[in-house]
Design an enzyme around this catalytic site. Structure first.
Site, PDB file in Angstrom:
ATOM      1  N   GLU A 133      -5.659 -65.862  33.334  1.00 34.73           N
ATOM      2  CA  GLU A 133      -7.029 -66.111  32.863  1.00 34.73           C
ATOM      3  C   GLU A 133      -7.995 -65.274  33.689  1.00 34.73           C
ATOM      4  O   GLU A 133      -8.049 -65.403  34.911  1.00 34.73           O
ATOM      5  CB  GLU A 133      -7.353 -67.600  33.032  1.00 34.73           C
ATOM      6  CG  GLU A 133      -8.823 -67.945  33.014  1.00 34.73           C
ATOM      7  CD  GLU A 133      -9.124 -69.297  33.640  1.00 34.73           C
ATOM      8  OE1 GLU A 133     -10.308 -69.542  33.963  1.00 34.73           O
ATOM      9  OE2 GLU A 133      -8.198 -70.110  33.823  1.00 34.73           O
TER      10      GLU A 133
ATOM     11  N   LYS B 273      -8.852 -79.387  30.276  1.00 38.01           N
ATOM     12  CA  LYS B 273      -8.855 -78.990  31.686  1.00 38.01           C
ATOM     13  C   LYS B 273      -9.614 -80.040  32.498  1.00 38.01           C
ATOM     14  O   LYS B 273     -10.778 -80.319  32.223  1.00 38.01           O
ATOM     15  CB  LYS B 273      -9.523 -77.620  31.834  1.00 38.01           C
ATOM     16  CG  LYS B 273      -9.818 -77.202  33.271  1.00 38.01           C
ATOM     17  CD  LYS B 273     -10.507 -75.849  33.272  1.00 38.01           C
ATOM     18  CE  LYS B 273     -11.068 -75.510  34.642  1.00 38.01           C
ATOM     19  NZ  LYS B 273     -11.706 -74.169  34.657  1.00 38.01           N
TER      20      LYS B 273
END
Length: 209
Positions: free
Chosen positions: A40, A129
């Site tokens: 990411e 998340k």
């Protein structure tokens, strides 16, 4: 292609933040050689879109490249145009989730409270998340498992090699790792081998966990 099942198998997202384009070369090599499958690049990294584009070309088929710190739909559109295969945010923005679903892109938004977690999941996020984990602590994940054990959590913050198994045992399906994989001294000295070694240790521990 939906990546959520793959993330549940791999259990780790490498968070790349604040590196230079020059550092991106050895960082990408160190992470991939260490066995990472999800990388990411945060959108507040200078040149993030170029890195996403470059890594998609370089590691296509071997590693999934996504964008992090995606705060609004405009960022999401830029990231997807650059080739991002998944989107991660520190917050829950329903319009970002909606856009990602329209594009067929996995989106794993950030949340802290039970209300936010449920809202993100109800909006279509297949994994939420949990952030900031370093402040919330492992007991927070455990307590969520009572009423919300049907919602898969990506715990981000505070993960070390010593406590990695504790995160999984507490109920997280995956973790986000940044500085644990990319220490400042390795970045400053261009030490790809140190990054590869650290990454390989976490990947192996995740498989055992």
């Amino acid at each position: 292609m939906k990546l959520t099942p793959e993330l549940k198998r791999e259990k780790i997202v490498a968070i790349v933040r604040g590196i230079t384009r020059e550092q991106a070369d050895f960082v990408g090599e160190g992470l991939t050689q260490g066995g990472i499958r999800f990388m990411e690049v945060t959108m507040n990294t200078k040149g993030a879109l170029h890195m996403i584009q470059d890594w998609r070309t370089r590691y296509d088929g071997a590693v999934y490249i996504g964008a992090g710190t995606v705060l609004d739909v405009e960022m999401a559109k830029e990231a997807v145009s650059a080739g991002a295969q998944f989107l991660i945010s520190p917050n829950t923005d329903l319009s970002v989730i909606e856009y990602a679903l329209e594009q067929g892109i996995d989106v794993w938004p950030g949340a802290m409270t039970p209300t936010e977690i449920v809202a993100a999941y109800a909006a279509g996020a297949e994994i939420v998340k949990l952030f900031p984990m370093a402040s919330l602590g492992l007991s927070f994940i455990r307590e969520l498992q009572g009423p919300l054990n049907h919602i898969p959590l990506l715990a981000t913050g505070g993960v070390t090699l010593d406590n990695l198994a504790d995160y999984f045992n507490a109920g997280a399906v995956a973790v986000g790792l940044g500085s644990a994989l990319l220490p400042k001294d390795a970045l400053a000295s261009g030490n790809m081998e140190e990054i590869r070694r650290r990454t390989a240790a976490f990947v192996e521990a995740a498989r055992l966990g």
